[in-house]
Design an enzyme around this catalytic site. Structure first.
Site, PDB file in Angstrom:
ATOM      1  N   HIS A 288       0.859  -1.183   0.000  1.00 46.99           N
ATOM      2  CA  HIS A 288       0.000   0.000   0.000  1.00 46.99           C
ATOM      3  C   HIS A 288       0.894   1.232   0.000  1.00 46.99           C
ATOM      4  CE1 HIS A 288      -3.384   2.668   0.828  1.00 46.99           C
ATOM      5  NE2 HIS A 288      -2.548   3.327   1.611  1.00 46.99           N
TER       6      HIS A 288
ATOM      7  N   ASP B 186     -15.750   1.462   6.255  1.00 46.98           N
ATOM      8  CA  ASP B 186     -14.739   2.412   5.769  1.00 46.98           C
ATOM      9  C   ASP B 186     -15.322   3.345   4.714  1.00 46.98           C
ATOM     10  OD1 ASP B 186     -11.982   3.454   5.411  1.00 46.98           O
ATOM     11  OD2 ASP B 186     -12.226   2.602   3.419  1.00 46.98           O
TER      12      ASP B 186
ATOM     13  N   ARG C 184     -15.477  11.662   6.660  1.00 47.34           N
ATOM     14  CA  ARG C 184     -14.202  12.290   7.049  1.00 47.34           C
ATOM     15  C   ARG C 184     -13.889  13.438   6.104  1.00 47.34           C
ATOM     16  NH1 ARG C 184     -10.083   7.735   6.683  1.00 47.34           N
ATOM     17  NH2 ARG C 184      -8.585   9.421   6.937  1.00 47.34           N
TER      18      ARG C 184
ATOM     19  N   SER D  28      -8.586   3.014   8.314  1.00 53.49           N
ATOM     20  CA  SER D  28      -9.037   2.931   6.925  1.00 53.49           C
ATOM     21  C   SER D  28      -8.125   2.043   6.078  1.00 53.49           C
ATOM     22  CB  SER D  28      -9.101   4.335   6.326  1.00 53.49           C
ATOM     23  OG  SER D  28      -9.472   4.291   4.975  1.00 53.49           O
TER      24      SER D  28
ATOM     25  N   LYS E 243      -8.831  -2.553   5.325  1.00 55.31           N
ATOM     26  CA  LYS E 243      -8.999  -3.104   3.964  1.00 55.31           C
ATOM     27  C   LYS E 243      -7.963  -4.188   3.697  1.00 55.31           C
ATOM     28  CE  LYS E 243      -9.130   0.988   1.723  1.00 55.31           C
ATOM     29  NZ  LYS E 243      -9.533   2.166   2.513  1.00 55.31           N
TER      30      LYS E 243
END
Length: 448
Positions: free
Chosen positions: A84, A163, A170, A185, A189
């Site tokens: 990520h 999320d 948010r 968040s 995932k």
């Protein structure tokens, strides 16, 4: 059990929420038994008061469990991995790394996002390829991983629904930049992917969310703590994000550069990120004894053509016509025969001579965003053909009046203000004494 107003008050007053409190809040969000105003109030309380590690861990776990959690065949134990990135300019690492890992025997169920504000999104890049489908069912994901080894897909309705709801609020409540909320968040995932190992590319610099190494390291530690707490072996790479990664920025242009990289012609900075992150994943999953040994195997998968074959197979598995996939992967492909080309190209020229000291990626991304390459709100359409090519690189000596940037645009045309902004993004002067500007990786953080 505490009521929602009592939970908000507890957090507002700086108290620590327990597991039951957080579970009650996430269940209320997912089942829509809470008002948006109450969710917003809780998000703001979290933003203001923060969360201790146990709260962040609980938030992450409850978000992960708010929907489906993937499960894999027993024989895949130890080889399901992902990465990520916290977002950057020209960051096309996923497009090269996922097929390279698949070529090394891994299963990569990469769930990616779309671009928002100045950062590009992996899904948008892939959708510039005609026919590429980023929405696969759970069955299709399993089939693609079985046959190819990697897929790059969007988040499904049933995966971490909490999320999706929280992220939208948010954005609306100015609580995006909260460390526990960012952590929950991202890691929820990845937790729903049931990974064995995860590497995080946490960026810092003037084109990143975090401007300095210290704050990026704080985020990296928060993400690693949450990931390891879910049983995922999680490490991080802290990387500089000042100058765009590679030479091309913009959706279809970045696909072209990724394909060039998969053909062994990738720019050094992009390949540094690909091999470093891939090497870390191989070491963390126990396949090799050192990160450098893993990096070498990733590099060989790319230069030997195995990663390109995997990318071609992934395109076909995700809806791209066989002929299109073959054409894009040909040794000397005519990319613009398939990928949309912008109507206009404009070259900007250097205004002085000297050494290229800096190219401000943030400025570049912001101008391209206004020209249609990005979106301000989720769901807005984007123009895949808009982008820019860097014609010079850091450390290069340039004469005055040589082309340094080619902007690809449609309508509207570039304004004189935008041209000035772009020209000011280039810094040419005396050579720099520091060498770090040519290497992007600042530090590796390994799981304890």
């Amino acid at each position: 059990m505490l009521s929602i107003p009592e939970l908000i008050k507890k957090k507002r007053d700086g108290q620590t929420l327990n597991d039951d409190d957080i579970r009650a809040f996430i269940n209320a969000v997912t089942s829509a038994t809470i008002q948006d105003s109450q969710t917003g109030a809780m998000l703001m309380a979290i933003w203001q008061k923060g969360m201790v590690a146990t709260e962040t861990q609980s938030l992450t776990r409850e978000m992960m469990l708010s929907g489906d959690v993937m499960s894999w065949p027993k024989e895949w134990a130890g080889i399901v991995v992902d990465k990520h990135s916290t977002g950057g300019v020209g960051d096309k690492v996923s497009l090269v790394l996922a097929p390279a890992l698949a070529a090394c025997g891994y299963k990569v169920p990469m769930i990616s996002g779309r671009g928002l504000a100045h950062t590009g999104g992996t899904l948008d890049k892939l959708e510039s390829i005609p026919g590429f489908n980023v929405y696969l069912t759970a069955t299709q994901v399993m089939e693609t991983l079985s046959s190819v080894g990697c897929c790059i897909v969007g988040q499904t309705e049933s995966l971490v629904p909490a999320d999706r709801i929280l992220y939208a609020l948010r954005d609306a409540t100015s609580t995006v930049d909260s460390l526990p909320l960012i952590t929950g968040s991202i890691i929820s995932k990845k937790g729903a992917e049931s990974l064995n190992a995860l590497v995080l590319d946490v960026k810092f610099g003037h084109a990143a969310l975090y401007k300095d190494l210290a704050s990026a390291k704080e985020l990296a530690h928060s993400l690693m703590t949450a990931g390891n707490g879910l049983g995922i072996c999680t490490g991080a790479v802290l990387t500089r994000m000042d100058v765009p990664i590679g030479r091309r920025v913009g959706n279809s242009l970045e696909v072209m550069e990724s394909l060039e990289a998969l053909k062994g012609r990738g720019p050094p900075d992009l390949m540094e990120l690909v091999t470093t992150q891939g090497g870390m994943l191989m070491m963390m999953s126990g396949k090799v004894s050192s990160q450098s040994e893993g990096s070498k195997l990733i590099s060989e998968a790319v230069t030997g053509g195995a990663a390109l074959s995997k990318f071609q197979a992934m395109m076909k598995a995700q809806g791209v016509a066989n002929e299109v996939a073959q054409s894009l992967c040909a040794a000397h492909a005519d990319y613009h025969r398939i990928l949309r080309k912008a109507e206009h190209q404009m070259e900007l020229k250097t205004q002085t001579e000297g050494t290229v000291r800096d190219i401000n990626g943030m400025v570049l991304a912001e101008v391209l965003h206004k020209l249609g390459a990005g979106r301000t709100k989720a769901g807005e359409p984007i123009n895949h053909s808009v982008g820019a090519e860097l014609l010079v690189s850091l450390g290069q000596n340039v004469k005055k009046g040589v082309p340094w940037l080619c902007v690809h645009y449609e309508r509207p045309a570039l304004s004189s203000d935008q041209i000035n902004q772009l020209q000011n993004a280039l810094t040419v002067g005396a050579p720099r004494n520091d060498t770090h500007s040519h290497t992007l990786v600042a530090e590796l953080l390994l799981p304890q």
